[in-house]
Design a protein around this motif. Structure first.
Motif, PDB file in Angstrom:
ATOM      1  N   TRP A  54       0.876  -1.294   0.025  1.00  0.00           N
ATOM      2  CA  TRP A  54      -0.121  -0.018   0.016  1.00  0.00           C
ATOM      3  C   TRP A  54       0.969   1.097   0.082  1.00  0.00           C
ATOM      4  N   ASP A 157      -9.176   2.707   7.524  1.00  0.00           N
ATOM      5  CA  ASP A 157      -8.212   3.400   6.786  1.00  0.00           C
ATOM      6  C   ASP A 157      -8.825   3.675   5.222  1.00  0.00           C
ATOM      7  N   GLN A 219      -4.675  -3.824  13.775  1.00  0.00           N
ATOM      8  CA  GLN A 219      -3.287  -3.212  14.121  1.00  0.00           C
ATOM      9  C   GLN A 219      -3.640  -2.395  15.849  1.00  0.00           C
ATOM     10  N   TRP A 227      -7.338   2.885  18.165  1.00  0.00           N
ATOM     11  CA  TRP A 227      -5.911   2.812  17.609  1.00  0.00           C
ATOM     12  C   TRP A 227      -5.765   4.214  16.665  1.00  0.00           C
ATOM     13  N   ARG A 229      -3.447   5.757  14.821  1.00  0.00           N
ATOM     14  CA  ARG A 229      -3.457   5.940  13.402  1.00  0.00           C
ATOM     15  C   ARG A 229      -4.867   5.740  12.668  1.00  0.00           C
ATOM     16  N   TRP A 233      -6.296   8.582  10.486  1.00  0.00           N
ATOM     17  CA  TRP A 233      -6.803   8.526   9.060  1.00  0.00           C
ATOM     18  C   TRP A 233      -8.451   9.060   8.739  1.00  0.00           C
ATOM     19  N   TYR A 345       4.223   0.405  12.759  1.00  0.00           N
ATOM     20  CA  TYR A 345       3.382  -0.054  11.604  1.00  0.00           C
ATOM     21  C   TYR A 345       2.429  -1.209  12.214  1.00  0.00           C
TER      22      TYR A 345
HETATM   23  N1  GLY Z   1      -2.512  -0.086   6.231  1.00  0.00           N
HETATM   24  C1  GLY Z   1      -2.909   1.410   6.796  1.00  0.00           C
HETATM   25  C2  GLY Z   1      -2.003   1.590   8.032  1.00  0.00           C
HETATM   26  O1  GLY Z   1      -1.160   0.684   8.272  1.00  0.00           O
HETATM   27  O2  GLY Z   1      -2.281   2.391   8.733  1.00  0.00           O
END
Ligand code: GLY
Length: 387
Positions: A54, A157, A219, A227, A229, A233, A345
């Motif tokens: 990605w 995301d 994640q 989360w 991140r 997003w 990540y």
């Molecule tokens: N795949 C998007 C992220 O890891 O934030």
């Protein structure tokens, strides 16, 4: 008034961009034509897995930004243009890639900027095709664009990617494409954004009935946690959605997410990797989430009619960027190949934990370039990517 704050930060921000340019030049020379995802012990090139494909737009995306910053006609300007084109062109085949939900991440930092510079219709065609391909992920039953992991899965995301479907809809006049982007965003808003403005990473749906079943995560710390991140997003993605649609529900959602971020972050604006992880685990930061949040807040501030709130978001972005540049750049570590240390990540897969990550570097530069280019025109200008 805010421009005075920016003026006092200008040397810090300009030095950060100059450092990033030097790091990217070094990357090009050391590993030509390589598109990294995350570092391992500060080094980009390694054989580690990337989970999904990605990130290829972020490195050339930085090159387009360096080109825009360079003095017209200078050797730097020519150098960055050549590199940006060289790293952007090979992405074209991805316009038909049906394996990922990330075509906005790949094409908006690259082909969109290339098209803005040249107005070559062939470049716009690539963007339109990428938007049409992404729209093929739409599931009528459930009203969402499915994630790369499964038919029944919706990721937060994907909000960063719907912009390319809006773009394709506008350029082609295809109302069905616009409808897909709107419906996906409404479903995400309904099921992945909670009442307090926090976000779930993933939503799972019943394939037979299309009913939402439950929150989940890959994640994040836990299905019901936030989360960081993913939240970043959402702030950025719902802002873009509002730019294209002018539907005030999306502006409200972007602001709810921004307010959750601001009220739950430490004072320096750099978040833990998950806002609800246990206290010990929360010591692990994700600087990339901070960079995305800063870029998202700058976009959001320019969309608001309320100057007080707009000023607040703009100032908050400045604070985040100041702290990222003062405390998290890899400047004092000559062996470190990334720009921003302290990105994360995938904690559970142990990929890129407390490392540089390519999107962290990219969104840091996107936010700094935005701030340095537009210090005095905070609002009422047309944001990028909104066309
Ligand atoms: N795949 C998007 C992220 O890891 O934030």
């Amino acid at each position: 008034m805010i421009q005075f704050e920016i003026e006092s930060d200008r040397p810090l921000f300009e030095a950060a961009v100059a450092f990033a340019e030097a790091q990217v030049k070094r990357l090009i020379e050391r590993y030509p034509d390589f598109y990294p995802v995350y570092t391992r012990n500060g080094r980009w090139k390694h054989e580690g897995p990337s989970w999904t494909h990605w990130c290829d737009g972020f490195l050339p995306g930085m090159m387009w930004l360096f080109h825009r910053r360079a003095k017209a006609g200078s050797a730097d300007s020519a150098y960055w243009l050549e590199q940006a084109v060289r790293y952007t062109r090979p992405l074209e085949a991805r316009k038909d890639d049906r394996d990922v939900h990330d075509l906005g991440f790949i094409f908006l930092p690259t082909y969109y900027r290339w098209y803005q510079k040249t107005k070559d219709p062939a470049l716009s065609e690539v963007l339109v095709q990428a938007g049409k391909t992404l729209a093929l992920r739409f599931r009528e039953n459930g009203q969402y664009l499915r994630s790369f992991v499964a038919e029944n899965s919706l990721f937060i995301d994907i909000m960063m990617n719907v912009g390319i479907i809006f773009y394709a809809a506008r350029e082609t006049g295809d109302r069905r494409l616009r409808e897909i982007a709107l419906r996906h965003a409404l479903t995400t808003r309904r099921y992945l954004v909670r009442g307090d403005g926090s976000t779930a990473h993933e939503g799972l749906f019943d394939l037979e009935t299309g009913e939402f079943v439950r929150e989940a995560t890959h994640q994040g710390f836990r299905a019901d946690s936030c989360w960081s991140r993913g939240l970043a997003w959402a702030m950025y993605g719902f802002s873009t959605c509002y730019e294209y649609s002018r539907d005030p529900r999306f502006l409200g959602t972007a602001m709810d997410c921004a307010d959750y971020y601001i009220t739950h972050c430490p004072a320096d604006g750099v978040p833990p990797w998950d806002f609800n992880a246990p206290a010990e685990s929360r010591k692990l930061l994700d600087t990339s989430a901070g960079a995305i949040a800063a870029a998202g807040l700058l976009r959001l501030s320019r969309l608001l009619h309320d100057p007080v709130k707009g000023h607040f978001y703009w100032s908050t972005a400045t604070v985040i960027l100041r702290n990222l540049c003062q405390k998290h750049l890899a400047k004092d570590d000559p062996d470190w190949e990334g720009v921003l240390k302290g990105g994360v990540y995938h904690v559970h897969k142990n990929l890129g934990v407390d490392e540089s990550v390519m999107w962290g570097d990219y969104f840091l530069i996107e936010a700094l370039e935005h701030l340095l280019r537009l210090p005095a025109e905070i609002r009422h200008a047309k944001p990028e990517n909104a066309g």
